[in-house]
Design an enzyme around this catalytic site. Structure first.
Site, short mmCIF file in Angstrom:
data_model
loop_
_atom_site.label_atom_id
_atom_site.label_comp_id
_atom_site.label_asym_id
_atom_site.label_seq_id
_atom_site.Cartn_x
_atom_site.Cartn_y
_atom_site.Cartn_z
N ASP A 428 0.85 -1.19 0.00
CA ASP A 428 0.00 0.00 0.00
C ASP A 428 0.89 1.25 0.00
OD1 ASP A 428 -2.27 1.56 0.18
OD2 ASP A 428 -2.43 1.39 2.36
N GLU A 431 2.62 5.08 -3.95
CA GLU A 431 2.66 6.10 -5.03
C GLU A 431 4.06 6.71 -5.17
OE1 GLU A 431 0.26 6.02 -2.57
OE2 GLU A 431 -1.01 4.89 -3.95
N ASP A 506 -8.90 3.45 -2.38
CA ASP A 506 -9.91 3.87 -1.41
C ASP A 506 -11.16 4.39 -2.08
OD1 ASP A 506 -8.08 3.07 0.44
OD2 ASP A 506 -7.35 5.10 0.87
C1 GLC Z 1 -4.84 3.19 2.74
C2 GLC Z 1 -5.27 1.94 1.99
C3 GLC Z 1 -6.35 1.23 2.77
C4 GLC Z 1 -5.80 0.88 4.14
C5 GLC Z 1 -5.33 2.13 4.85
C6 GLC Z 1 -4.63 1.82 6.17
O1 GLC Z 1 -5.86 4.10 2.82
O2 GLC Z 1 -5.69 2.24 0.70
O3 GLC Z 1 -6.76 0.08 2.08
O4 GLC Z 1 -6.79 0.25 4.90
O5 GLC Z 1 -4.41 2.83 4.04
O6 GLC Z 1 -3.56 0.99 5.99
#
Ligand code: GLC
Length: 841
Positions: A428, A431, A506
């Site tokens: 995650d 970017e 998200d």
């Molecule tokens: C980001 C991710 C999400 C995750 C969050 C906390 O927003 O896209 O899926 O739950 O971070 O890690």
């Protein structure tokens, strides 16, 4: 030691609010956008380039354009690379490409006064000399694609650009992950810059993933273009004019690959030859996943148990950031017992996935930080100091994944997760997201690599997630020898399908997002990434019961199926988002559709096998299979789930019926009622909350099995061949262990089933084309013939099959059959070693 180089802007303040987990209503949170677009100034395109001389090379032709050199390299009869560089400039080795050595096929090169012609066995490429322009034609001389000569191609300042001619009815697909409600991207302005777009909407231009690849479809014929430029890039797809489209990047070189179809499937096959096919997935990863940001260890265990108690199939629990010790990557929380929860999840026979972010907490006691600092592995400021930015753990440094040694080291670090029992990794924030950075990421002058490989962030940005995914994939090679990896990522570049599956970040619990997910996934699928899914129910906010019911119906048919939702701290509504949170009716609906997914697992797995062989999407837009039917070009609210099934989900609030388009050239059977329809018409289908309209393409065989509570609960002993036939249907079925690479040593079975109907007789035949999987437990098939008449006799060769009194009796014994006259279904229980034709009269 380290100092911050910038102050917070409005964007980062927003993001910082997210970090602090304040109860911000997500609707109030702005979507992060990168800095404003760089325009292409057409006024500056003044000096057209023209060919001074041309030279045939071993693998193509080089054109001297004075200030520039253009090269057309022939990779295959239907695949060419076009590059146009300033003299003396060198291209960087592409990170997108999987196959670099193509072995050029023979081609002809003909020099004429006005043009230069290159002929392969499939393409004619005509290069206009004054001014330089490229035209691709098929063998018969029909133009497939050509430069729009008013502007042509070249550089505006440092921005590489290409203008292409188009016609009104040309449709465009691909471009990876795009927001919006339309499948066809004609008329859209598209941008590629990986962006942490929390709670995005249909108008958000920049999402998480950048795949600068698209297809054009005109006169029923398709071609593809990969603009292999990792800088921020732009695609104006006939939004400005009906006569042309263009693409350009902020910087970097002008390099693109052109591949001819004419079928969309050919384009994808070629594109995934070039950038890599996704491997066969681990079977467990195709089961259902459950996740939440903020589950306590107790909640993880209880949710998993509740799935079991309620007999809702589930394979995997996800561990979001709280399992870590203060968000330090590769550590476990010391205060809350996530390790204990993991053990219990594993003891239940489930799988576990851990999130892993690239940001490494600046902290002398953090071993990952210490090691990386000693080895000098972090992304750098221009003055050579380490870049520091804020993410979940506070001040953090960022691995420079562009360096192979950093990727190796990162891969090695995964032992803390794998040793604890983690099965899959979820990448995650890659970017990379930086809360206090300008535009929510690093400043553009942050540096990666060394020497000739040095890159500024502006060039490397879109590759960051790609390289992290490679490192993560390699962790499996290191620690899970011979196990198929499962890596989930938020960020991709062209080719990342080699390493990871994609989830679309998200999203929000609203109807617009449910609608948008269909064209989004379809275009991701047409960009080489078959393994894609969206957070079921929506991530930000919470869905209503109705929305959840409709979403789970779509969700059960997603290539990657995970219910995941946002932290309670960020939602006004605090109730959970598991299938049982909305009352009995929605719980039952959830069970019904998740069970359907589990019944379809042999079919789903085989759809992924096909993807690994020819790049075919699993969730397909209708145009993928029906490109001769123009009515499919703009259909954005229906999709094919694999080759045989078409879903027409309800994606609007309050709707209890909908219009469904049935593509031409096939007959279609309503999966729920058995009613048959001719293709080429739009019908109205009732769709109460329990019903997602689902249709089966006639003359198909869909392999299914009994419902299991998780993918490997029981061995596959009986395969159901769900058959709809009035002429002939065939299916190639692959079986292997679904877990290892042993299939590469030939340990798999491949069987071709054929069911033929003619003159009141139905014949079933199986042909075992590969028999290498010794551990197969498959003992029999249930040939399920839908819409069948009562049989007078069923024979295997000359042996008569006995009529059973009930389906249960038939299941007990192979060599029997059962006819259900109420449903008009005939079931024939055929032993797997039946080598004679089975004839039904
Ligand atoms: C980001 C991710 C999400 C995750 C969050 C906390 O927003 O896209 O899926 O739950 O971070 O890690």
């Amino acid at each position: 030691m380290f100092k911050k180089r910038f102050v917070r802007n409005t964007f980062s303040v927003m993001a910082a609010a997210t970090v602090a987990l304040t109860a911000v209503a997500p609707s109030a949170a702005a979507v992060t956008q990168p800095e404003p677009d760089t325009e292409l100034n057409k006024e500056n395109i003044k000096q057209p380039l023209s060919v001074k001389s041309a030279k045939k090379l071993k693998d193509g032709v080089r054109f001297d354009l004075g200030t520039h050199t253009a090269t057309i390299s022939i990779f295959a009869g239907d695949l060419a690379k076009v590059s146009l560089l300033q003299k003396g400039e060198k291209e960087r080795p592409s990170r997108a490409l999987a196959k670099k050595d193509w072995g050029t096929p023979s081609f002809k090169a003909i020099d004429t006064p006005l043009k230069y012609i290159i002929k392969t066995d499939e393409l004619i490429i005509e290069v206009k000399k004054d001014t330089f322009g490229v035209k691709f034609m098929d063998k018969a001389g029909n133009v497939i694609n050509e430069d729009y000569m008013k502007y042509g191609s070249g550089y505006e300042n440092d921005k590489p650009f290409v203008f292409k001619k188009t016609q009104k009815d040309e449709a465009f697909y691909g471009f990876g992950e795009q927001a919006g409600l339309n499948l066809n991207q004609r008329g859209h302005e598209i941008g590629m810059w990986n962006t942490d777009a929390y709670a995005y909407n249909k108008d958000t231009k920049y999402l998480y993933t950048s795949i600068p690849f698209f297809m054009g479809l005109k006169n029923d014929k398709a071609y593809g273009i990969l603009f292999d430029n990792t800088n921020r890039s732009y695609f104006n797809m006939a939004q400005e004019s009906d006569d042309y489209y263009y693409f350009y990047a902020n910087d970097g070189s002008l390099t693109y690959y052109f591949m001819n179809g004419p079928e969309i499937s050919d384009v994808l096959d070629r594109y995934t030859d070039l950038t890599g096919k996704a491997e066969k997935p681990a079977a467990w990863s195709l089961g259902f996943h459950q996740s939440k940001w903020g589950y306590t260890p107790e909640e993880i265990v209880n949710v998993a148990k509740t799935y079991k108690e309620k007999n809702i199939p589930l394979d995997t629990m996800h561990f979001d950031i709280d399992y870590m010790d203060g968000y330090r990557v590769f550590t476990w929380n010391k205060e809350q017992d996530y390790l204990g929860a993991l053990k219990q999840v594993k003891d239940m026979g489930l799988n576990a996935i851990a999130i892993n972010d690239p940001a490494v907490k600046v902290d002398e006691n953090n071993i990952t930080y210490k090691e990386g600092t000693e080895k000098d592995y972090w992304a750098k400021n221009p003055d050579g100091t380490n870049f520091v930015g804020e993410v979940w753990p506070g001040d953090s440094v960022f691995p420079d994944f562009s360096k192979p040694e950093v990727r190796d080291w990162w891969a090695k670090k995964h032992n803390t997760l794998f040793d604890a029992g983690i099965d899959g990794i979820w990448n995650d924030m890659n970017e990379p997201a930086v809360f206090d950075g300008p535009y929510h990421t690093m400043p553009l002058d942050v540096e990666f690599g060394e020497g000739a490989n040095k890159m500024k962030h502006t060039e490397y940005h879109n590759l960051y997630g790609h390289d992290e995914a490679e490192a993560t994939y390699n962790a499996f090679k290191l620690y899970k020898d011979n196990q198929r990896p499962f890596v989930l990522t938020r960020d991709m570049y062209a080719g990342t399908q080699r390493y990871a599956a994609l989830w679309t970040g998200d999203n929000v619990s609203n109807w617009e997002h449910l609608q948008m997910s269909i064209p989004m996934n379809a275009n991701v699928g047409l960009s080489g990434v078959a393994f894609v899914g969206n957070d079921i129910g929506g991530f930000a906010q919470r869905p209503t019961a109705e929305l959840f019911a409709r979403w789970i119906q779509v969700g059960a048919l997603l290539p990657f199926a995970r219910d995941h939702y946002d932290s309670d701290a960020k939602s006004e509504v605090k109730v959970g988002q598991e299938p049982w949170q909305y009352g009995q009716q929605v719980e039952d609906i959830s069970r019904k559709y998740i069970e359907l997914r589990y019944q379809l697992l042999p079919y789903l797995y085989n759809a992924f096998v096909k993807a690994s062989e020819n790049g075919a999407p699993v969730q397909q837009p209708l145009v993928y299979q029906f490109q001769d039917d123009e009515n499919t070009y703009d259909i954005s609210d229906q999709f094919m789930f694999g080759d045989n099934l078409m879903a027409a989900p309800v994606v609007e609030e309050g709707q209890t019926s909908r219009q469904v388009y049935l593509p031409k050239g096939e007959n279609w059977v309503d999966y729920w009622t058995g009613k048959e329809y001719k293709g080429g018409q739009t019908i109205t289908r009732q769709a109460d909350l329990e019903t997602m309209p689902l249709f089966v393409k006639k003359n198909t065989i869909t392999p299914m099995r009994e419902v299991q509570q998780q993918t490997d609960e029981k061995p596959l002993t009986n395969l159901v061949l769900d058959t709809y036939v009035d002429r002939e249907a065939t299916y190639t079925f692959t079986e292997d262990d679904g877990a290892t690479y042993d299939y590469k040593d030939g340990e798999f079975n491949e069987t071709i089933f054929t069911v033929k109907k003619k003159l009141g007789k139905i014949e079933f035949k199986q042909e075992k084309t590969v028999e290498g999987y010794e551990d197969s437990k498959l003992a029999s098939y249930t040939l399920k013939l839908n819409g069948a008449a009562a049989p007078r006799s069923v024979k295997g060769g000359s042996m008569k099959y006995a009529a059973a009194k009930s389906l249960a009796d038939m299941n007990e014994e192979a060599g029997t059959y059962f006819y259900d006259k109420n449903t008009k279904k005939l079931y024939v229980h055929i032993p797997v070693d039946e080598d004679q034709k089975v004839t039904i009269k």
